[in-house]
Design a protein around this motif. Structure first.
Motif, short mmCIF file in Angstrom:
data_model
loop_
_atom_site.label_atom_id
_atom_site.label_comp_id
_atom_site.label_asym_id
_atom_site.label_seq_id
_atom_site.Cartn_x
_atom_site.Cartn_y
_atom_site.Cartn_z
N SER A 112 21.89 26.61 44.26
CA SER A 112 21.76 25.18 43.97
C SER A 112 20.83 24.94 42.79
O SER A 112 21.09 24.05 41.97
N ALA A 113 19.77 25.74 42.66
CA ALA A 113 18.89 25.59 41.49
C ALA A 113 19.62 26.00 40.21
O ALA A 113 19.48 25.34 39.17
N LEU A 114 20.40 27.06 40.27
CA LEU A 114 21.19 27.46 39.10
C LEU A 114 22.24 26.41 38.75
O LEU A 114 22.49 26.14 37.57
N PHE A 115 22.85 25.80 39.76
CA PHE A 115 23.82 24.74 39.52
C PHE A 115 23.18 23.54 38.83
O PHE A 115 23.73 23.00 37.87
N VAL A 116 22.01 23.14 39.30
CA VAL A 116 21.34 21.99 38.70
C VAL A 116 20.90 22.30 37.27
O VAL A 116 20.99 21.45 36.39
N LYS A 117 20.47 23.51 37.03
CA LYS A 117 20.01 23.87 35.68
C LYS A 117 21.16 23.94 34.68
O LYS A 117 21.05 23.41 33.57
N TYR A 118 22.26 24.56 35.04
CA TYR A 118 23.29 24.86 34.05
C TYR A 118 24.57 24.04 34.17
O TYR A 118 25.27 23.87 33.18
N LEU A 119 24.93 23.55 35.35
CA LEU A 119 26.23 22.89 35.51
C LEU A 119 26.16 21.42 35.92
O LEU A 119 27.18 20.75 35.92
N PHE A 120 25.01 20.92 36.30
CA PHE A 120 24.92 19.57 36.85
C PHE A 120 25.37 18.51 35.84
O PHE A 120 26.08 17.57 36.20
N ASP A 121 24.95 18.64 34.59
CA ASP A 121 25.32 17.63 33.58
C ASP A 121 26.79 17.68 33.21
O ASP A 121 27.34 16.68 32.74
N PHE A 122 27.45 18.82 33.40
CA PHE A 122 28.89 18.89 33.15
C PHE A 122 29.69 18.27 34.29
O PHE A 122 30.70 17.63 34.07
N VAL A 123 29.24 18.48 35.51
CA VAL A 123 29.95 17.95 36.67
C VAL A 123 29.66 16.46 36.84
O VAL A 123 30.57 15.68 37.13
N PHE A 124 28.41 16.06 36.67
CA PHE A 124 28.00 14.67 36.80
C PHE A 124 27.37 14.21 35.48
O PHE A 124 26.16 14.24 35.33
N PRO A 125 28.16 13.75 34.52
CA PRO A 125 27.60 13.36 33.23
C PRO A 125 26.75 12.09 33.34
O PRO A 125 26.91 11.29 34.26
N LYS A 126 25.85 11.94 32.37
CA LYS A 126 25.01 10.75 32.34
C LYS A 126 25.86 9.54 31.98
O LYS A 126 26.86 9.66 31.27
N PRO A 127 25.49 8.35 32.45
CA PRO A 127 26.29 7.16 32.15
C PRO A 127 26.20 6.79 30.67
O PRO A 127 25.25 7.15 29.99
N LEU A 128 27.19 6.06 30.23
CA LEU A 128 27.21 5.62 28.84
C LEU A 128 26.21 4.49 28.63
O LEU A 128 25.98 3.67 29.51
#
Length: 129
Positions: free
Chosen positions: A103-119
């Motif tokens: 989960s720490a690796l997911f948050v570091k490397y993949l979180f922004d790709f799966v859940f992008p920041k709002p416009l």
């Protein structure tokens, strides 16, 4: 009221995929696995240099941190495994460590790709500070 500990023990004892109804884990083992998953995810997130808290103002920040959402993801995934009665070894402690690290690796490397920041409403571009 939703009681996570009771429901986890109930489903683990009633819906056993392999038919091993005599193998059960108790409430203490489940609570210990949750605590290990939370601590492991926070420690690994700090080792990966994820900040402990998001940037200010906290209420409108979409930055990831070691406090949120890292342990929340770890507890959620561990709950899924425990409800499915998959505890791996040592009553779920090894599984909790593995899920904490992942989960720490997911948050570091993949979180922004799966859940992008709002416009940004004004410019129509991503909010990036």
């Amino acid at each position: 009221m939703f009681d996570l500990m009771y429901d986890t023990i109930f489903f683990a004892s009633k819906v056993n995929f392999f038919g091993l109804s005599n193998i059960t884990i108790g409430a203490f083992d489940i609570a210990l696995a949750y605590i290990v998953a939370i601590l492991c995810s926070i420690v690994v997130a700090l080792v990966l240099k994820i900040p402990l808290l998001p940037s200010k103002p906290y209420r409108y920040s979409f930055d990831v941190s070691a406090i949120y959402p890292t342990p929340i993801i770890a507890v959620g995934i561990l709950s899924i495994f425990l409800v499915l009665n998959y505890t791996f070894m040592y009553n779920g402690l090894v599984l909790a460590v593995i899920i904490g690290v992942l989960s720490a690796l997911f948050v570091k490397y993949l979180f922004d790709f799966v859940f992008p920041k709002p416009l940004d409403e004004n410019a129509g571009e991503d909010i990036d500070e």
